[in-house]
Design a protein around this motif. Structure first.
Motif, PDB file in Angstrom:
ATOM      1  N   SER A   9       0.812  -1.109  -0.035  1.00  5.80           N
ATOM      2  CA  SER A   9       0.020  -0.010   0.072  1.00  5.80           C
ATOM      3  C   SER A   9       0.879   1.159  -0.104  1.00  5.80           C
ATOM      4  O   SER A   9       0.722   2.225  -0.699  1.00  5.80           O
ATOM      5  CB  SER A   9      -0.840  -0.062   1.286  1.00  5.80           C
ATOM      6  OG  SER A   9      -1.780  -1.092   1.061  1.00  5.80           O
ATOM      7  N   GLY A  12       2.117   1.816  -3.460  1.00  4.44           N
ATOM      8  CA  GLY A  12       1.144   1.983  -4.380  1.00  4.44           C
ATOM      9  C   GLY A  12       0.887   3.713  -4.163  1.00  4.44           C
ATOM     10  O   GLY A  12       0.689   4.417  -5.157  1.00  4.44           O
ATOM     11  N   ALA A  43      -6.259   1.146  -2.767  1.00  3.81           N
ATOM     12  CA  ALA A  43      -4.897   0.436  -2.045  1.00  3.81           C
ATOM     13  C   ALA A  43      -5.235   0.511  -0.561  1.00  3.81           C
ATOM     14  O   ALA A  43      -4.620  -0.418   0.260  1.00  3.81           O
ATOM     15  CB  ALA A  43      -3.825   1.571  -2.254  1.00  3.81           C
ATOM     16  N   THR A  65      -6.984  -2.642  -8.565  1.00  3.00           N
ATOM     17  CA  THR A  65      -6.494  -1.122  -8.473  1.00  3.00           C
ATOM     18  C   THR A  65      -5.200  -1.030  -9.447  1.00  3.00           C
ATOM     19  O   THR A  65      -4.966   0.147 -10.186  1.00  3.00           O
ATOM     20  CB  THR A  65      -5.951  -0.929  -7.044  1.00  3.00           C
ATOM     21  OG1 THR A  65      -6.954  -1.197  -6.283  1.00  3.00           O
ATOM     22  CG2 THR A  65      -5.246   0.379  -6.940  1.00  3.00           C
ATOM     23  N   ILE A  66      -4.629  -1.927  -9.753  1.00  2.00           N
ATOM     24  CA  ILE A  66      -3.588  -1.949 -10.601  1.00  2.00           C
ATOM     25  C   ILE A  66      -3.882  -1.910 -12.168  1.00  2.00           C
ATOM     26  O   ILE A  66      -3.493  -0.861 -13.108  1.00  2.00           O
ATOM     27  CB  ILE A  66      -2.540  -3.099 -10.570  1.00  2.00           C
ATOM     28  CG1 ILE A  66      -1.770  -3.357  -9.149  1.00  2.00           C
ATOM     29  CG2 ILE A  66      -1.633  -3.297 -11.812  1.00  2.00           C
ATOM     30  CD1 ILE A  66      -0.918  -4.368  -9.017  1.00  2.00           C
TER      31      ILE A  66
END
Length: 79
Positions: A9, A12, A43, A65-66
């Motif tokens: 996280s 990210g 994240a 998320t990615i």
């Protein structure tokens, strides 16, 4: 900073901040600050569910998320 989810996280968020700062310095930025809200929440949610022991949900949110970052924000990766 006790789990892998904590580290992922933080990395990210650092990547999102770097991308935002880099793009906000352009004459005509391709995105706004609001485009960075979904991956930031993603994240945080990934970290929360991972720390709660719900690994499948955390990994799913992390992958989503990615995917959002690459499909919507479209960072240019240098080879």
């Amino acid at each position: 900073m006790e789990t892998v989810y904590d580290w992922v996280s933080v990395l990210g968020f650092a990547g999102l901040v770097t991308l935002f700062l880099q793009r906000s310095s352009l004459e005509e930025p391709p995105d706004t600050i609001w485009h960075y809200l979904p991956p930031s929440i993603g994240a945080a949610a990934c970290n929360y569910f991972g720390n709660e022991g719900q690994h499948a949900i955390a990994i799913g949110i992390g992958i989503a998320t990615i995917a959002y970052v690459f499909l919507v924000l479209k960072p240019k990766l240098k080879a």
